[in-house]
Design a protein around this motif. Structure first.
Motif, mmCIF file in Angstrom:
data_model
loop_
_atom_site.group_PDB
_atom_site.id
_atom_site.type_symbol
_atom_site.label_atom_id
_atom_site.label_comp_id
_atom_site.label_asym_id
_atom_site.label_seq_id
_atom_site.Cartn_x
_atom_site.Cartn_y
_atom_site.Cartn_z
ATOM 1 N N ASN A 1 0.831 -1.208 0.000
ATOM 2 C CA ASN A 1 0.000 0.000 0.000
ATOM 3 C C ASN A 1 0.869 1.264 0.000
ATOM 4 N N GLN A 2 1.899 1.266 0.830
ATOM 5 C CA GLN A 2 2.774 2.451 0.900
ATOM 6 C C GLN A 2 3.620 2.603 -0.361
ATOM 7 N N TRP A 3 3.965 1.464 -0.965
ATOM 8 C CA TRP A 3 4.718 1.521 -2.223
ATOM 9 C C TRP A 3 3.871 2.206 -3.295
ATOM 10 N N TYR A 4 2.599 1.798 -3.392
ATOM 11 C CA TYR A 4 1.752 2.341 -4.454
ATOM 12 C C TYR A 4 1.321 3.770 -4.163
ATOM 13 N N GLU A 5 1.179 4.095 -2.869
ATOM 14 C CA GLU A 5 0.621 5.400 -2.514
ATOM 15 C C GLU A 5 1.657 6.421 -2.089
ATOM 16 N N ALA A 6 2.912 6.202 -2.426
ATOM 17 C CA ALA A 6 3.973 7.126 -1.983
ATOM 18 C C ALA A 6 3.672 8.565 -2.410
ATOM 19 N N ASP A 7 3.103 8.722 -3.613
ATOM 20 C CA ASP A 7 2.793 10.078 -4.100
ATOM 21 C C ASP A 7 1.679 10.731 -3.284
ATOM 22 N N LEU A 8 0.657 9.915 -2.915
ATOM 23 C CA LEU A 8 -0.443 10.454 -2.094
ATOM 24 C C LEU A 8 0.056 10.781 -0.686
ATOM 25 N N ASP A 9 0.842 9.862 -0.130
ATOM 26 C CA ASP A 9 1.344 10.047 1.242
ATOM 27 C C ASP A 9 2.148 11.336 1.370
ATOM 28 N N ALA A 10 2.864 11.696 0.300
ATOM 29 C CA ALA A 10 3.691 12.909 0.340
ATOM 30 C C ALA A 10 2.842 14.174 0.432
ATOM 31 N N LYS A 11 1.555 14.053 0.040
ATOM 32 C CA LYS A 11 0.690 15.242 0.025
ATOM 33 C C LYS A 11 -0.111 15.407 1.319
ATOM 34 N N THR B 1 0.775 11.477 6.731
ATOM 35 C CA THR B 1 1.580 10.388 6.172
ATOM 36 C C THR B 1 2.901 10.849 5.539
ATOM 37 N N GLU B 2 3.147 12.161 5.542
ATOM 38 C CA GLU B 2 4.323 12.662 4.800
ATOM 39 C C GLU B 2 5.661 12.211 5.399
ATOM 40 N N LYS B 3 5.641 11.752 6.650
ATOM 41 C CA LYS B 3 6.895 11.321 7.288
ATOM 42 C C LYS B 3 7.148 9.818 7.146
ATOM 43 N N ARG B 4 6.307 9.153 6.355
ATOM 44 C CA ARG B 4 6.535 7.716 6.129
ATOM 45 C C ARG B 4 7.833 7.535 5.335
ATOM 46 N N PRO B 5 8.447 6.347 5.403
ATOM 47 C CA PRO B 5 9.782 6.168 4.799
ATOM 48 C C PRO B 5 9.893 6.553 3.329
ATOM 49 N N LEU B 6 8.871 6.235 2.514
ATOM 50 C CA LEU B 6 8.982 6.533 1.074
ATOM 51 C C LEU B 6 8.844 8.026 0.754
ATOM 52 N N PRO B 7 7.752 8.686 1.212
ATOM 53 C CA PRO B 7 7.668 10.121 0.885
ATOM 54 C C PRO B 7 8.775 10.944 1.530
ATOM 55 N N ASP B 8 9.321 10.459 2.643
ATOM 56 C CA ASP B 8 10.387 11.194 3.333
ATOM 57 C C ASP B 8 11.759 10.929 2.699
ATOM 58 N N GLY B 9 11.811 10.029 1.707
ATOM 59 C CA GLY B 9 13.062 9.757 1.000
ATOM 60 C C GLY B 9 14.054 8.903 1.770
ATOM 61 N N ARG B 10 13.568 8.180 2.776
ATOM 62 C CA ARG B 10 14.482 7.342 3.559
ATOM 63 C C ARG B 10 14.642 5.955 2.943
ATOM 64 N N MET B 11 13.858 5.686 1.891
ATOM 65 C CA MET B 11 13.900 4.352 1.285
ATOM 66 C C MET B 11 13.503 4.457 -0.184
ATOM 67 N N GLU C 1 11.691 0.690 -4.927
ATOM 68 C CA GLU C 1 12.001 -0.702 -5.292
ATOM 69 C C GLU C 1 12.114 -1.582 -4.043
ATOM 70 N N SER C 2 12.801 -1.048 -3.026
ATOM 71 C CA SER C 2 12.983 -1.806 -1.782
ATOM 72 C C SER C 2 11.634 -2.121 -1.148
ATOM 73 N N GLN D 1 9.813 -4.863 -3.211
ATOM 74 C CA GLN D 1 10.413 -6.192 -3.002
ATOM 75 C C GLN D 1 10.100 -6.717 -1.605
ATOM 76 N N PHE D 2 10.178 -5.825 -0.620
ATOM 77 C CA PHE D 2 9.883 -6.207 0.762
ATOM 78 C C PHE D 2 8.428 -6.677 0.878
ATOM 79 N N GLY D 3 7.506 -5.917 0.297
ATOM 80 C CA GLY D 3 6.079 -6.257 0.372
ATOM 81 C C GLY D 3 5.774 -7.580 -0.316
ATOM 82 N N LEU D 4 6.299 -7.755 -1.522
ATOM 83 C CA LEU D 4 6.028 -8.999 -2.259
ATOM 84 C C LEU D 4 6.651 -10.202 -1.558
ATOM 85 N N GLY D 5 7.878 -10.005 -1.074
ATOM 86 C CA GLY D 5 8.578 -11.096 -0.375
ATOM 87 C C GLY D 5 7.826 -11.525 0.872
#
Lengths: 70, 308
Positions: B68-78, B82-92, B95-96, B99-103
């Motif tokens: 969910n966070q992988w797909y919604e990174a653009d929404l979370d940033a707005k 949710t803007e401090k989550r790892p993806l919108p905050d640029g901490r990850m 791709e990671s 892969q983590f979610g699917l694995g």
């Protein structure tokens, strides 16, 4: 920023990025290199713990499935 | 000349960021309801197998959260929430996260199939698919009814917990499913009422954004009654005892009163939305108590009488 290459002493290995400081990874700065190593160590520890716990769990599941623990 | 690597994104993500990707707070509610479904089942299960089932459900929920966070990174940033989550905050890197979610999803379903049973594994796989694809990809950005249908994803855990013990799905786990399914709209819409601007800025068609606050308040009140009905049915149908019956009636009266206060509130100012905030907070407590009592009632062996 790219770390300027240091002249290598005789017999010393030179990395692909041109410097010979083993504490510095590729083109990363010393601070970034330290952070990478720190993260790698932490992640390895967590991964080790998870794998150990999974080994114990798989062993326990196997024992239960073959009927030793009722 | 070799170019310098310019960004911290190439630095391996902190393991805590992977943990944050699994939405631990949502996971705790999922684990709790799954455990209650498992404890409410009539048969017994070996503690190791029961633990494995709960672990797999937790990992499956974590996988859903990560995808969910992988797909919604653009929404979370707005959105501020949710803007401090790892993806919108640029901490990850994205791709990671993928892969983590699917694995994690593959791993949880595989262990569930091998260690517990195929039915619970199939239900777990379907619930991950439902949350990550049906809700996140398809519904969330396209319809204001997103959380009505998407609520089914959150309703699966007690069903999976039950199936892990019995290997089948009967009326009682379906009632537990229905309770969470019908509880989700009032719960999320109460939150959306005082988070409207956040969702609006991100372009998520939540009901208050699309239909307005008045309509949302009406629907919250309307959903409360089928939810209360589903919550009381296990007692009248002889699937739960008196402890559950009394608690369910009291909780649902409190829920209806709070939903009525929301219904009567016509404020557009977030500062005056105490009834909405109270209902949102109570709805979490409601679900925790109701499911704890489902399990306690079964464990304590309260007599079950069929009234309907």
């Amino acid at each position: 920023m790219t770390k300027p290459a240091l002249p290598a002493k005789e017999g010393e290995e030179i990395t692909s990025s041109g410097h010979n400081d083993p504490k510095i990874i590729g083109n990363f700065s010393p601070e970034q290199s330290r952070k990478i190593r720190e993260r790698q160590i932490e992640r390895s520890k967590v991964m080790g713990l998870i794998l150990f716990a999974l080994c114990v769990l798989f062993f326990a599941i196997t024992i239960v499935k073959i009927g030793v623990w009722g | 000349m070799k170019e310098a690597i310019p960004t911290d994104l190439y630095i391996p993500a902190d393991w805590r960021d992977f943990w944050a990707l699994t939405k631990p707070r949502v996971m705790s509610l999922v684990v709790f309801t799954a455990l209650c479904g498992l404890l409410a089942a009539p048969n017994s299960i070996h503690p190791i197998i029961g633990f494995t089932a709960i672990l797999c459900i937790a990992l499956g929920a974590g996988a859903s959260g990560a995808l969910n966070q992988w797909y919604e990174a653009d929404l979370d940033a707005k959105m501020k929430r949710t803007e401090k989550r790892p993806l919108p905050d640029g901490r990850m890197g994205k791709e990671s996260a993928l892969q983590f979610g699917l694995g994690l999803a593959a791993f949880s379903v595989l262990i569930m199939a091998v260690g517990v049973n195929y039915l619970s594994a199939a239900l777990l796989a379907f619930s991950i698919f439902f949350y990550a694809v049906v809700y996140t990809v398809w519904l969330k950005r396209s319809t204001p009814q997103n959380i009505v249908i998407g609520g089914a994803a959150g309703a699966f855990p007690p069903l999976i917990g039950w199936a892990a013990v019995t290997g089948d799905v009967t009326v009682m786990p379906l009632l537990l499913f229905a309770i969470i399914f019908l509880w989700t709209p009032p719960h999320f819409w109460a939150l959306a009422l005082f988070m409207k601007s956040d969702y609006g800025n991100a372009g998520v068609p939540m009901l208050p954004v699309v239909a307005g606050r008045k309509s949302t308040r009406n629907q919250i009140f309307a959903y409360t009654f089928p939810m209360a009905g589903a919550a009381i049915l296990p007692f009248f149908m002889g699937y739960a005892g008196l402890l559950y019956g009394v608690t369910a009636v009291m909780l649902n009266i409190a829920f209806i009163i709070m939903a009525a206060q929301v219904w009567r509130n016509d404020s557009e100012d977030i500062a005056d939305m105490k009834p909405e905030k109270r209902l949102f907070a109570f709805s979490i407590l409601y679900l925790f108590i109701l499911f704890a009592v489902v399990a306690a009632d079964n464990i304590l062996g309260f007599e079950k009488v069929v009234y309907l």
